[in-house]
Design an enzyme around this catalytic site. Structure first.
Site, PDB file in Angstrom:
ATOM      1  N   ASP A 266      -1.625  53.549  55.554  1.00 40.86           N
ATOM      2  CA  ASP A 266      -1.688  54.789  54.520  1.00 40.86           C
ATOM      3  C   ASP A 266      -3.131  55.260  54.457  1.00 40.86           C
ATOM      4  OD1 ASP A 266       0.814  53.577  53.614  1.00 40.86           O
ATOM      5  OD2 ASP A 266      -0.603  52.052  52.518  1.00 40.86           O
ATOM      6  N   THR A 267      -3.106  56.750  54.215  1.00 39.42           N
ATOM      7  CA  THR A 267      -4.059  57.646  54.503  1.00 39.42           C
ATOM      8  C   THR A 267      -5.190  57.310  53.559  1.00 39.42           C
ATOM      9  OG1 THR A 267      -2.742  59.238  55.434  1.00 39.42           O
ATOM     10  CG2 THR A 267      -4.973  59.910  54.721  1.00 39.42           C
ATOM     11  N   ILE A 268      -5.061  57.342  52.174  1.00 38.58           N
ATOM     12  CA  ILE A 268      -5.934  57.175  51.215  1.00 38.58           C
ATOM     13  C   ILE A 268      -5.432  56.138  50.193  1.00 38.58           C
ATOM     14  CG2 ILE A 268      -5.618  59.144  49.754  1.00 38.58           C
ATOM     15  CD1 ILE A 268      -8.684  58.989  49.017  1.00 38.58           C
TER      16      ILE A 268
ATOM     17  N   THR B 270     -10.303  53.858  51.250  1.00 41.06           N
ATOM     18  CA  THR B 270     -10.097  53.947  52.544  1.00 41.06           C
ATOM     19  C   THR B 270     -10.815  54.933  53.314  1.00 41.06           C
ATOM     20  OG1 THR B 270      -8.187  54.815  52.333  1.00 41.06           O
ATOM     21  CG2 THR B 270      -8.190  52.514  52.374  1.00 41.06           C
ATOM     22  N   TRP B 271     -11.201  54.695  54.585  1.00 40.02           N
ATOM     23  CA  TRP B 271     -11.625  55.718  55.495  1.00 40.02           C
ATOM     24  C   TRP B 271     -12.749  56.584  54.832  1.00 40.02           C
ATOM     25  CZ3 TRP B 271      -9.509  52.818  58.605  1.00 40.02           C
ATOM     26  CH2 TRP B 271      -8.257  52.503  58.465  1.00 40.02           C
TER      27      TRP B 271
END
Ligand SMILES: *[C@@H]1O[C@H](CO)[C@@H](O)[C@H](O)[C@H]1NC(C)=O
Length: 233
Positions: A222-224, A39-40
């Protein structure tokens, strides 16, 4: 191709690392693999995972390397030590990992004084029959298994964030249906007209759940989350 596609998840702090392994039956390696997805735009995390898996390490180990990179870099200011503090100003660590081949899971939550969340999660998966260890029990386990600690997980950033949040009357926060609404706690459940004699709430039984935001973005997600496929046969 008999692909087994199974999820493989890791959480770091208020954040999820979501990983996926496709099982290896040990024959031909497709040119499409290995594969690392995150993600991201956490490119350093993806690169670290890629170096590991491309160098012959398992998907699980690649996820550990990738997510550890984000913990060290404090991706988005929230992952890992020195990241977002809790209401008491303390940074604690959450991480979860799953091996998609064996379906084993290991996780730590609210782990204090140990900075290596994803490594601790992997140790829980590998060396215990538990799925989740929390708080100081998680810290004691992680340290007994050789991870560094106890260490101070606060940073000048996390302390600054917390002070600003306190100055802003503890807003925003994760409470709901409590009073006071717009200042610091202690909080109490909001007196509700729903509570009938016997403690049953008909309105809640009949009502619809409060809708959650339909928009998914870096700040309500969620961040990662990281998925790694090592190889496919
Ligand atoms: C932990 O680190 C923070 C930030 O550097 C500092 O303000 C705090 O005093 C430290 N806590 C302890 C117990 O050393």
């Amino acid at each position: 191709m008999a692909n087994r596609i199974l999820p493989f998840i890791t959480l770091v702090f208020f954040s999820t690392l979501f990983s996926m392994v496709i099982g290896d039956d040990g024959v031909a390696i497709s040119k499409q693999y290995p594969l690392v997805v995150s993600t991201w735009p956490f490119k350093e995390a993806v690169r670290a995972a890629w170096r590991a898996v491309d160098g012959g390490h398992s998907a699980v180990d690649a996820v550990v390397e990738g997510c550890s990179a984000c913990e060290e870099l404090r991706c988005d200011g929230t992952v890992g030590p020195g990241g977002s503090p809790d209401e008491n100003g303390e940074t604690t660590i959450d991480a979860l990992i799953m091996n998609g081949v064996t379906m084993e899971v290991g996780a730590v939550a609210a782990m204090r004084f140990v900075k290596d969340g994803i490594r601790a999660a992997k140790l829980v998966m590998q060396h215990t029959k538990h799925t989740l260890l929390v708080g100081e029990k998680a810290s004691a386990f992680a340290i007994s298994m050789g991870l560094p600690g106890p260490s101070n997980l606060s940073s000048s950033d996390s302390i600054r964030k917390w002070s600003k949040w306190k100055e802003n009357n503890c807003q925003p926060n994760f409470w709901k249906d409590v009073v006071p609404l717009d200042s610091c706690g202690p909080y109490h459940a909001k007196a509700s007209m729903d509570v009938k004699e016997g403690g049953c709430s008909t309105r809640n039984l009949m009502g619809v759940a409060e809708p959650r935001s339909s928009l998914v973005g870096p700040h309500n997600h969620d961040t990662i989350s990281m998925a790694v496929i090592d190889k496919v046969s």
